[in-house]
Design an enzyme around this catalytic site. Sequence first.
Site, PDB file in Angstrom:
ATOM      1  N   LYS A   1       0.832  -1.219   0.000  1.00  0.00           N
ATOM      2  CA  LYS A   1       0.000   0.000   0.000  1.00  0.00           C
ATOM      3  C   LYS A   1       0.862   1.264   0.000  1.00  0.00           C
ATOM      4  O   LYS A   1       0.646   2.190   0.779  1.00  0.00           O
ATOM      5  CB  LYS A   1      -0.967  -0.004   1.183  1.00  0.00           C
ATOM      6  CG  LYS A   1      -1.963  -1.162   1.153  1.00  0.00           C
ATOM      7  CD  LYS A   1      -2.931  -1.098   2.308  1.00  0.00           C
ATOM      8  CE  LYS A   1      -3.921  -2.248   2.260  1.00  0.00           C
ATOM      9  NZ  LYS A   1      -3.280  -3.575   2.552  1.00  0.00           N
ATOM     10  N   ARG A   2       1.814   1.338  -0.904  1.00  0.00           N
ATOM     11  CA  ARG A   2       2.714   2.478  -0.976  1.00  0.00           C
ATOM     12  C   ARG A   2       2.064   3.639  -1.709  1.00  0.00           C
ATOM     13  O   ARG A   2       1.266   3.455  -2.642  1.00  0.00           O
ATOM     14  CB  ARG A   2       4.021   2.090  -1.685  1.00  0.00           C
ATOM     15  CG  ARG A   2       4.840   1.030  -0.949  1.00  0.00           C
ATOM     16  CD  ARG A   2       5.252   1.513   0.424  1.00  0.00           C
ATOM     17  NE  ARG A   2       6.261   0.653   1.023  1.00  0.00           N
ATOM     18  CZ  ARG A   2       6.109  -0.048   2.132  1.00  0.00           C
ATOM     19  NH1 ARG A   2       4.947  -0.017   2.769  1.00  0.00           N
ATOM     20  NH2 ARG A   2       7.086  -0.784   2.617  1.00  0.00           N
TER      21      ARG A   2
END
Length: 287
Positions: free
Chosen positions: A107-108
């Site tokens: 989830k960057r």
Amino acid sequence: MPERGTDAARRRAPFGARLRAAMDTRGPLCVGIDPHPGLLAAWGLNDDAAGLERFSLTVLEAVGEQAAAVKPQVALFERQGAAGIAVLERLLVACKETGVLSVADAKRGDIGSTMAAYADAWLRDGSPLAADSVTLSPYLGYESLRPALDLAYATGRGVFVLGLTSNPEGASVQHVGADRSVAARIVDAAAAENADAGTLGSTGLVIGATVGSALADLDIDLAAANAPILAPGLGAQGATGEDLRRTFGAAYANVLATSSRDILKAGPDRAALREAAVRTLDSLPQP
């Protein structure tokens, strides 16, 4: 978008095509590799890097032939610092050797050179952390993800962009918008990335399996997005295969249904894990 990738990328089919083939061959199951401390304890493993590695490789060995993809939860490897990241690196290599696609659930999301660095870590050929795909957060603006979108395109990898999640807090951001919701705009942007992709695009979306009527309420046409849909929530979070078919409708054929705890609780016995994966897969209706 870049016109050329590396030599390796030119030899590699786009992620969407590889995922379509895996789903058609093995079925649309993604098994989460989520080494929570409680699960490690239940398996009789220590909450350390050695326990993490034993857990992760056991899951991969058990389900690698049943699942189209596996999804290691990056945060649960980061808990162990450098030693945990080293385990994740070895797991991603093992995924390649096993022939199962990997989704790094990281989830960057950031801007500028920082986003480029995240892209380099997860999507560059030769990176120790290179996965087949990575989850991304678009909430600094969808175009902030451009370094990752372009590098994924260049290397034949994929991304899954958070679109519509089922956590209660998500609606306060994702459902708002004067004329079109934030979630709908993210889906529209992904659709533009996939416009010329053919069978299935490589810019995927994360849509919770338990979002219920939200897709219809927000006037979101997932089928038109030509996007692989990573749908967490099958099993322990309450969603069934029939729920997925009802929720995703015409886009159901593109859904990669994700189950973690419901399968992982069957461990540490490999045969029991494999049987749990097969049961879960069998519970998914045909498109």
